[in-house]
Design a protein around this motif. Structure first.
Motif, short mmCIF file in Angstrom:
data_model
loop_
_atom_site.label_atom_id
_atom_site.label_comp_id
_atom_site.label_asym_id
_atom_site.label_seq_id
_atom_site.Cartn_x
_atom_site.Cartn_y
_atom_site.Cartn_z
N VAL A 126 -5.68 3.18 10.23
CA VAL A 126 -4.20 4.01 9.75
C VAL A 126 -5.57 5.25 9.44
CG1 VAL A 126 -2.61 4.97 8.83
CG2 VAL A 126 -2.78 2.78 9.83
N GLY A 127 -6.70 5.21 8.99
CA GLY A 127 -7.04 6.54 8.63
C GLY A 127 -8.10 7.14 9.63
N LEU A 128 -8.31 6.74 10.54
CA LEU A 128 -8.62 6.96 11.88
C LEU A 128 -7.56 8.12 12.47
CD1 LEU A 128 -11.51 5.27 13.35
CD2 LEU A 128 -12.12 7.24 12.33
N LEU A 129 -6.54 7.15 12.66
CA LEU A 129 -4.80 8.20 13.53
C LEU A 129 -4.48 9.37 12.70
CD1 LEU A 129 -3.19 5.19 14.83
CD2 LEU A 129 -4.91 6.24 16.36
N GLU A 130 -4.81 9.11 10.91
CA GLU A 130 -4.36 10.14 10.49
C GLU A 130 -5.00 11.32 10.14
OE1 GLU A 130 -1.62 10.31 6.50
OE2 GLU A 130 -2.87 8.88 7.16
N PHE A 131 -6.61 10.90 10.71
CA PHE A 131 -7.48 12.24 10.18
C PHE A 131 -7.71 12.87 11.50
CE2 PHE A 131 -12.07 12.42 12.00
CZ PHE A 131 -11.66 13.73 10.97
N PHE A 132 -7.48 12.06 13.45
CA PHE A 132 -7.89 12.68 13.61
C PHE A 132 -5.94 13.50 14.64
CE2 PHE A 132 -11.48 10.14 14.79
CZ PHE A 132 -12.37 11.14 15.52
N TYR A 133 -5.45 12.69 14.37
CA TYR A 133 -3.87 14.42 14.35
C TYR A 133 -4.35 15.42 13.50
CZ TYR A 133 1.08 15.55 14.87
OH TYR A 133 1.59 15.51 14.82
N GLY A 181 -8.50 -8.13 8.15
CA GLY A 181 -7.01 -7.08 8.30
C GLY A 181 -7.17 -6.32 7.14
N ALA A 182 -7.20 -6.29 6.48
CA ALA A 182 -7.27 -4.93 5.29
C ALA A 182 -7.92 -4.18 6.14
CB ALA A 182 -7.98 -6.34 4.30
N ALA A 183 -9.61 -4.51 6.39
CA ALA A 183 -10.11 -3.48 7.03
C ALA A 183 -9.90 -2.72 7.56
CB ALA A 183 -11.16 -4.19 7.06
N ASP A 184 -9.02 -3.17 9.08
CA ASP A 184 -8.06 -2.91 9.68
C ASP A 184 -7.40 -1.55 9.36
OD1 ASP A 184 -8.59 -2.35 12.58
OD2 ASP A 184 -7.10 -3.44 13.05
N MET A 185 -6.12 -2.63 8.20
CA MET A 185 -5.19 -1.46 7.41
C MET A 185 -5.36 -0.05 7.63
SD MET A 185 -2.57 -1.89 4.58
CE MET A 185 -4.18 -1.87 3.19
N PHE A 186 -6.46 -0.41 6.77
CA PHE A 186 -7.50 1.12 6.44
C PHE A 186 -7.94 1.35 7.12
CE2 PHE A 186 -7.27 -1.23 2.03
CZ PHE A 186 -6.97 -0.02 1.48
N THR A 187 -9.17 1.22 7.64
CA THR A 187 -9.13 2.21 8.98
C THR A 187 -8.87 2.98 10.17
OG1 THR A 187 -11.86 1.29 8.22
CG2 THR A 187 -11.96 2.29 10.32
N TYR A 198 0.89 -0.75 -0.48
CA TYR A 198 -0.34 -0.29 -0.12
C TYR A 198 1.26 1.47 -0.13
CZ TYR A 198 -3.48 3.31 0.99
OH TYR A 198 -4.44 4.63 1.93
N GLU A 199 1.45 1.59 0.80
CA GLU A 199 2.67 2.97 0.98
C GLU A 199 3.91 2.98 -0.25
OE1 GLU A 199 5.41 5.46 1.70
OE2 GLU A 199 3.01 5.25 3.16
N ARG A 200 4.05 1.82 -0.72
CA ARG A 200 4.98 1.74 -2.15
C ARG A 200 4.48 1.81 -2.98
NH1 ARG A 200 9.77 3.73 0.26
NH2 ARG A 200 10.63 2.99 1.78
N VAL A 240 -10.85 5.66 5.72
CA VAL A 240 -11.77 4.84 6.63
C VAL A 240 -12.59 3.99 6.03
CG1 VAL A 240 -13.34 5.56 9.22
CG2 VAL A 240 -11.12 6.60 8.03
N GLY A 241 -13.71 4.76 4.78
CA GLY A 241 -14.75 4.50 4.23
C GLY A 241 -14.31 2.68 3.64
N VAL A 242 -13.32 3.41 2.75
CA VAL A 242 -12.94 1.35 2.87
C VAL A 242 -12.80 0.24 3.09
CG1 VAL A 242 -11.38 0.43 1.27
CG2 VAL A 242 -11.44 2.74 0.09
N GLY A 243 -12.52 0.94 3.94
CA GLY A 243 -12.23 -0.23 5.58
C GLY A 243 -13.15 -0.59 5.96
N LEU A 244 -14.68 0.17 6.19
CA LEU A 244 -16.27 0.08 6.95
C LEU A 244 -16.86 -1.13 5.30
CD1 LEU A 244 -17.38 2.62 7.87
CD2 LEU A 244 -16.17 1.11 9.56
#
Length: 580
Positions: free
Chosen positions: A469-476, A461-467, A385-387, A409-413
């Protein structure tokens, strides 16, 4: 405790602060600390029921409360390091509390006098649960761990993100990468925890397992301390909760005043004499009733800046800080149910595995190690995903993160919905195998590999990867400068509320359906119906999330104004420092 001061230094030393070198120590602490914590989540059910002689119901409730508290109390940790301590000091002190918790559990597991006699060693009429003093030691250790990990969860992601300037185009890209590598370090630690340490606990003794966890947390503290001289440290800006309360009180007091149409008529402070970085948030149109908090009532007092206290007159930036929090709350609440689904995978799916063939190449895989499947999947997917995905998406969208936080986050949901549907299909097949081989009431493993459960775990696991990090980055990214850690802590609350909601959902479903999950025999339960019900509710929840995400308005990226003595050129040779 956190005395801020401005120190003029040359630009060359300033460039040595922060960046990937400083973030490395954050990754190390997260990997080691999460290795211990995830091991606890995966194996405590066995410890409670097999060594503390708790009933299955009490064991499950104790574990759920422990996990929920660990994430919920992160709000306290976030409040502490936004108000009083730096994020570095918060990580160290809360880490020490967590270390003491593991040390206490190690002592209890080592000395049999501090534990009840295991039921397997005595007759059923002599089997007794842990007494008051033994339970007191257990719960003291558990909640020291919960308290310690909560502070680390609130402060550590923000400490790492602070090492990158989100207003610098180059560092904004590095900031996006930080959250992905942070998740990778968390994942690597979790993989080791649910395999190596779980195996040590099950085969060589719980005292050794808890002892390794204590050592891991000790070295986590050492590693984060080694980076002290490299960190860019936050300056605590006072209580964000007090600032938010002031906005509501001032708005209520000024409720009869008309709201000005022009933003220039509202109160704001541009303190060019302070010589510090100052975040100025522009006025937005949502929650207009709060704008009254920034209206100066000049009917009684001639001077607005001297005679009005903070409970009567707030700045536009303070008002917008409150608006940001109000806008983010519906987003976090609409992600809670996904973590309720996660709790089901970590309970019912593990129970499913106990009815299936768990042999892999002649090695019997312990049930608590089942969560390694999504972790391994994340371990492979995060670098891809990153590279590959992020650079490609960045070229198309021009956004440093590739896609917006809420899109991620939506992709993860969506993936969590798919995971629940797949869970229902696999469970239906598992039950059909039991019926086909006349093993509905048998305690022998079915002729079906537990690896079939890997599909639902991998997708989640893929859902968690998206959601996650998405939430952590969003709130920061969206939180104001004075509440970054509290914002990060709020993102963890989704996990806490998801776990607390989990037991409620199971009880309600059992009551309404007449006992889909009431039997101790999964072959006779209706777990497949339950999974499909979760998939349906998750679909409705995704619709709610889309509404909340569409309504949300992102913070203006140009909101940070650095106002320092001597202008912009002088600012390059200056850095804000803080004693820690």
């Amino acid at each position: 405790m956190g005395i801020s001061r401005d120190v003029k230094i040359e630009s060359k030393p300033e460039r040595r602060l922060g960046g990937n070198r400083a973030a490395f120590f954050v990754y190390a602490m997260e990997g080691l600390e999460n290795m211990a914590f995830v091991c606890m989540i995966a194996s405590l059910m066995t410890y409670f029921s097999g060594y503390m002689n708790f009933s299955l119901t009490k064991s499950a409730t104790t574990l759920t409360n422990f996990v929920g508290t660990s994430f919920l109390v992160a709000l306290f940790g976030g409040f502490i390091c936004d108000t009083y301590w730096t994020r570095f000091k918060t990580c160290v002190l809360f880490g020490c509390a967590e270390f003491l918790g593991y040390a206490l559990l190690t002592v209890q597991a080592h000395f049999h006098q501090l534990r009840p006699i295991p039921c397997k060693d005595v007759s059923s009429d002599q089997c007794e649960a842990a007494d008051g003093s033994q339970s007191a030691i257990l719960f003291t250790g558990l909640y020291l761990i919960a308290f310690g990990t909560s502070g680390i969860k609130a402060a550590l992601p923000s400490l790492g993100a602070d090492q990158f300037d989100e207003n610098d185009p180059k560092e904004a890209i590095q900031l996006s990468s930080f959250f992905n590598w942070f998740l990778l370090s968390l994942t690597i630690g979790a993989i080791i925890g649910v395999t190596v340490i779980v195996w040590l606990s099950a085969n060589l003794g719980w005292d050794l397992g808890f002892g390794v966890c204590a050592i891991a947390v000790f070295f986590a503290i050492i590693f984060v301390g080694m980076g002290k001289s490299l960190y860019r440290n936050n300056v605590p800006k006072g209580s964000p909760l007090a600032r938010i309360a002031q906005v509501f009180v001032a708005a209520i007091r000024n409720r009869d005043l008309p709201i000005p149409e022009r933003a220039e008529e509202l109160h704001e402070i541009h303190d060019k004499e302070a010589g510090v970085k100052q975040e100025i948030l522009p006025r937005t149109g949502q929650f207009r009733f709060l704008d009254r908090a920034a209206i100066a009532n000049t009917t009684d007092c001639a001077s607005t800046s001297i005679n009005h206290g903070p409970w009567r007159l707030c700045t536009v930036t303070q008002v917008e800080e409150t608006k940001i929090l109000l806008r983010m709350l519906p987003v976090i609440l609409s992600t809670v149910f996904m973590n309720t689904c996660l709790a089901q995978l970590q309970t019912f799916s593990v129970q499913q595995s106990t009815t299936m063939d768990t042999n892999v190449f002649g090695f019997k895989v312990p049930g608590p190690s089942l969560p390694v499947i999504p972790l391994l999947f994340m371990f492979v997917m995060i670098p891809i995903y990153e590279r590959f995905f992020v650079p490609l998406a960045r070229k198309i969208t021009g956004i440093p993160t590739g896609i917006r936080h809420l899109q991620r986050v939506g992709v993860g949901l969506v993936l969590s919905v798919i995971s629940m549907a797949v869970s229902g299909v696999v469970e239906t097949w598992r039950k059909s195998v039991a019926i086909e081989h006349n093993m509905v009431d048998s305690t022998e493993p079915l002729p079906m590999s537990f690896l079939w459960l890997g599909f639902q775990f991998a997708i989640f696991g893929a859902a968690d990867m998206f959601t996650l990090v998405g939430l952590l980055e969003f709130f920061y990214a969206e939180s104001s400068a004075g509440m970054k850690s509290l914002g990060t802590a709020i993102s963890w609350c989704s996990v806490a509320f998801g776990y607390f909601l989990s037991s409620v959902v199971v009880q309600v479903v059992n009551k309404v359906t007449g006992g889909w999950l009431a039997s101790d025999n999964l072959n006779r339960d209706k777990l497949n119906y339950f999974y499909w019900l979760l998939a349906g509710i998750s679909t409705v929840n995704f619709g709610v999330y889309l509404t909340c995400a569409s309504w949300y308005r992102y913070k203006d990226r140009g909101a940070l104004n650095q106002i320092e003595n001597g202008g912009e050129d002088d600012a390059k040779g200056k850095v804000q420092m803080v004693e820690i």
